[in-house]
Motif scaffolding. Structure first.
Motif, PDB file in Angstrom:
ATOM      1  N   ALA A  24      23.156  20.716  22.783  1.00  0.00           N
ATOM      2  CA  ALA A  24      24.429  20.207  23.278  1.00  0.00           C
ATOM      3  C   ALA A  24      24.665  18.771  22.825  1.00  0.00           C
ATOM      4  CB  ALA A  24      24.462  20.283  24.802  1.00  0.00           C
ATOM      5  N   GLN A  25      25.931  18.438  22.680  1.00  0.00           N
ATOM      6  CA  GLN A  25      26.424  17.102  22.322  1.00  0.00           C
ATOM      7  C   GLN A  25      26.129  16.733  20.869  1.00  0.00           C
ATOM      8  OE1 GLN A  25      25.057  14.321  25.355  1.00  0.00           O
ATOM      9  NE2 GLN A  25      26.732  14.942  26.699  1.00  0.00           N
ATOM     10  N   GLU A  26      25.760  17.729  20.067  1.00  0.00           N
ATOM     11  CA  GLU A  26      25.494  17.452  18.661  1.00  0.00           C
ATOM     12  C   GLU A  26      26.642  17.919  17.776  1.00  0.00           C
ATOM     13  OE1 GLU A  26      21.739  19.160  17.524  1.00  0.00           O
ATOM     14  OE2 GLU A  26      20.605  17.499  18.380  1.00  0.00           O
ATOM     15  N   LEU A  27      26.825  17.201  16.675  1.00  0.00           N
ATOM     16  CA  LEU A  27      27.710  17.622  15.595  1.00  0.00           C
ATOM     17  C   LEU A  27      26.824  17.893  14.392  1.00  0.00           C
ATOM     18  CD1 LEU A  27      30.501  17.955  14.199  1.00  0.00           C
ATOM     19  CD2 LEU A  27      30.400  15.510  13.687  1.00  0.00           C
ATOM     20  N   VAL A  28      26.786  19.137  13.952  1.00  0.00           N
ATOM     21  CA  VAL A  28      25.940  19.545  12.831  1.00  0.00           C
ATOM     22  C   VAL A  28      26.839  19.792  11.622  1.00  0.00           C
ATOM     23  CG1 VAL A  28      24.278  21.256  11.995  1.00  0.00           C
ATOM     24  CG2 VAL A  28      24.330  20.642  14.422  1.00  0.00           C
ATOM     25  N   MET A  29      26.467  19.213  10.487  1.00  0.00           N
ATOM     26  CA  MET A  29      27.274  19.384   9.280  1.00  0.00           C
ATOM     27  C   MET A  29      26.432  20.046   8.194  1.00  0.00           C
ATOM     28  SD  MET A  29      29.476  15.860   9.334  1.00  0.00           S
ATOM     29  CE  MET A  29      30.804  16.574   8.389  1.00  0.00           C
ATOM     30  N   LEU A  30      26.973  21.105   7.621  1.00  0.00           N
ATOM     31  CA  LEU A  30      26.287  21.870   6.581  1.00  0.00           C
ATOM     32  C   LEU A  30      27.071  21.733   5.282  1.00  0.00           C
ATOM     33  CD1 LEU A  30      24.183  24.056   5.679  1.00  0.00           C
ATOM     34  CD2 LEU A  30      25.889  25.753   6.360  1.00  0.00           C
ATOM     35  N   GLY A  31      26.423  21.181   4.263  1.00  0.00           N
ATOM     36  CA  GLY A  31      27.071  21.046   2.962  1.00  0.00           C
ATOM     37  C   GLY A  31      26.366  21.861   1.910  1.00  0.00           C
ATOM     38  N   GLY A  32      27.091  22.177   0.846  1.00  0.00           N
ATOM     39  CA  GLY A  32      26.485  22.924  -0.247  1.00  0.00           C
ATOM     40  C   GLY A  32      27.511  23.234  -1.315  1.00  0.00           C
ATOM     41  N   ALA A  33      27.026  23.731  -2.422  1.00  0.00           N
ATOM     42  CA  ALA A  33      27.897  24.056  -3.551  1.00  0.00           C
ATOM     43  C   ALA A  33      28.813  25.230  -3.213  1.00  0.00           C
ATOM     44  CB  ALA A  33      27.047  24.404  -4.769  1.00  0.00           C
ATOM     45  N   PRO A  34      29.999  25.303  -3.828  1.00  0.00           N
ATOM     46  CA  PRO A  34      30.886  26.452  -3.629  1.00  0.00           C
ATOM     47  C   PRO A  34      30.187  27.756  -4.000  1.00  0.00           C
ATOM     48  CG  PRO A  34      32.041  24.679  -4.771  1.00  0.00           C
ATOM     49  CD  PRO A  34      30.599  24.290  -4.725  1.00  0.00           C
ATOM     50  N   GLY A  35      30.353  28.778  -3.164  1.00  0.00           N
ATOM     51  CA  GLY A  35      29.817  30.095  -3.460  1.00  0.00           C
ATOM     52  C   GLY A  35      28.337  30.273  -3.167  1.00  0.00           C
ATOM     53  N   ILE A  36      27.709  29.270  -2.559  1.00  0.00           N
ATOM     54  CA  ILE A  36      26.271  29.358  -2.315  1.00  0.00           C
ATOM     55  C   ILE A  36      25.936  30.226  -1.104  1.00  0.00           C
ATOM     56  CG2 ILE A  36      25.940  27.377  -0.768  1.00  0.00           C
ATOM     57  CD1 ILE A  36      23.555  26.562  -2.557  1.00  0.00           C
ATOM     58  N   GLY A  37      26.933  30.509  -0.265  1.00  0.00           N
ATOM     59  CA  GLY A  37      26.715  31.373   0.902  1.00  0.00           C
ATOM     60  C   GLY A  37      26.806  30.652   2.231  1.00  0.00           C
ATOM     61  N   LYS A  38      27.513  29.520   2.263  1.00  0.00           N
ATOM     62  CA  LYS A  38      27.622  28.739   3.507  1.00  0.00           C
ATOM     63  C   LYS A  38      28.315  29.534   4.602  1.00  0.00           C
ATOM     64  CE  LYS A  38      29.917  25.323   1.562  1.00  0.00           C
ATOM     65  NZ  LYS A  38      29.946  25.819   0.172  1.00  0.00           N
ATOM     66  N   THR A  39      29.415  30.197   4.273  1.00  0.00           N
ATOM     67  CA  THR A  39      30.150  30.962   5.277  1.00  0.00           C
ATOM     68  C   THR A  39      29.357  32.180   5.728  1.00  0.00           C
ATOM     69  OG1 THR A  39      32.315  30.211   4.500  1.00  0.00           O
ATOM     70  CG2 THR A  39      32.263  32.274   5.734  1.00  0.00           C
ATOM     71  N   ALA A  40      28.746  32.884   4.785  1.00  0.00           N
ATOM     72  CA  ALA A  40      27.956  34.075   5.145  1.00  0.00           C
ATOM     73  C   ALA A  40      26.829  33.701   6.099  1.00  0.00           C
ATOM     74  CB  ALA A  40      27.399  34.726   3.877  1.00  0.00           C
ATOM     75  N   PHE A  41      26.115  32.608   5.787  1.00  0.00           N
ATOM     76  CA  PHE A  41      25.026  32.149   6.649  1.00  0.00           C
ATOM     77  C   PHE A  41      25.555  31.755   8.025  1.00  0.00           C
ATOM     78  CE2 PHE A  41      22.836  28.366   8.328  1.00  0.00           C
ATOM     79  CZ  PHE A  41      21.610  28.929   8.637  1.00  0.00           C
ATOM     80  N   THR A  42      26.632  30.983   8.039  1.00  0.00           N
ATOM     81  CA  THR A  42      27.159  30.456   9.301  1.00  0.00           C
ATOM     82  C   THR A  42      27.722  31.564  10.173  1.00  0.00           C
ATOM     83  OG1 THR A  42      27.661  28.362   8.208  1.00  0.00           O
ATOM     84  CG2 THR A  42      28.742  28.774  10.312  1.00  0.00           C
ATOM     85  N   GLN A  43      28.409  32.515   9.561  1.00  0.00           N
ATOM     86  CA  GLN A  43      28.958  33.633  10.330  1.00  0.00           C
ATOM     87  C   GLN A  43      27.840  34.445  10.976  1.00  0.00           C
ATOM     88  OE1 GLN A  43      31.631  36.068   7.995  1.00  0.00           O
ATOM     89  NE2 GLN A  43      32.329  37.202   9.787  1.00  0.00           N
ATOM     90  N   GLN A  44      26.788  34.718  10.223  1.00  0.00           N
ATOM     91  CA  GLN A  44      25.647  35.459  10.773  1.00  0.00           C
ATOM     92  C   GLN A  44      24.987  34.656  11.892  1.00  0.00           C
ATOM     93  OE1 GLN A  44      22.855  36.800   7.833  1.00  0.00           O
ATOM     94  NE2 GLN A  44      21.368  37.487   9.340  1.00  0.00           N
TER      95      GLN A  44
END
Length: 211
Positions: A24-44
């Motif tokens: 709680a109370q955290e802001l987590v930021m995930l960066g990476g190259a386009p198409g690397i799977g950021k959305t797939a990982f985050t959705q799962q």
């Protein structure tokens, strides 16, 4: 206090690396190259959190609810050993009898375990306006507060697509969005997970930047 009990993600090894999970109370930021799977990982990741009864608001500024849902169903089928692509999930004219049954079973599982706790793009009509996103977040958190429930955790996918007021510099919109997300996490005792796209130089050098 128990407000700081970690939110387990359903990925045991990932939770171990995070000393128990997201907090709680955290802001987590995930960066990476386009198409690397950021959305797939985050959705799962966040469907796993939702399946444990934690409310989730997921703002995806590129895809519709239907597209996100199709990806989820495709992933559930894959976990059971089947293979139906998100595009095939969305087009019933292509289904074989076996695929139809696989999709139906995956939909039942999703409806039972995940759907009650996750809301994709909850605004009326798709929008990338920061004011609309913050309004939807606050409304959901206040409703939860009134009913004695937990404020939802929030996912923003992704940061650089947020739109501000007319003639507002994108860098200012980004700064305002990051501050508002952190303020939400602190005020409501929850956390926010933000995806950002690294620029080309970041990808070459390995040093992340939001520029």
């Amino acid at each position: 206090t128990d407000i700081y009990t970690p939110y387990q993600t359903g990925m045991p090894e990932f939770d171990r690396l995070l000393s128990g999970g997201l907090r709680a109370q955290e802001l987590v930021m995930l960066g990476g190259a386009p198409g690397i799977g950021k959305t797939a990982f985050t959705q799962q990741l966040f469907e796993g959190i939702a399946a444990q009864g934690t409310p989730v608001l997921y703002f995806n500024l590129e895809m519709s609810r239907e597209q996100l849902f199709a990806r989820s169903i495709s992933r559930l089928i894959s976990k059971e050993g089947g293979s139906v692509s998100p595009a095939e999930v969305m087009d019933s004219s292509t289904w074989t009898e076996v695929q139809g049954k696989q999709i139906e079973n995956a939909c039942r599982l999703y409806a039972r375990d995940v759907a009650p706790y996750i809301s994709y793009n909850p605004m009326n009509g798709r929008t990338a306006a920061l004011s609309a996103i913050l309004g939807a977040m606050t409304a959901a958190a206040e409703n939860a507060k009134r009913s004695g429930g937990k404020a939802p955790v929030v996912v923003l996918d992704y940061l650089q697509l947020i739109e501000g007021e007319a003639k507002q510099e994108q860098s200012e919109v980004t700064k305002r969005a990051v501050k508002a997300m952190k303020d939400y996490a602190i005020r409501y005792g929850t956390f926010v997970f933000v995806i950002m796209a690294n620029n080309r130089e970041s990808n070459k050098s390995g040093k992340a930047s939001m520029d």
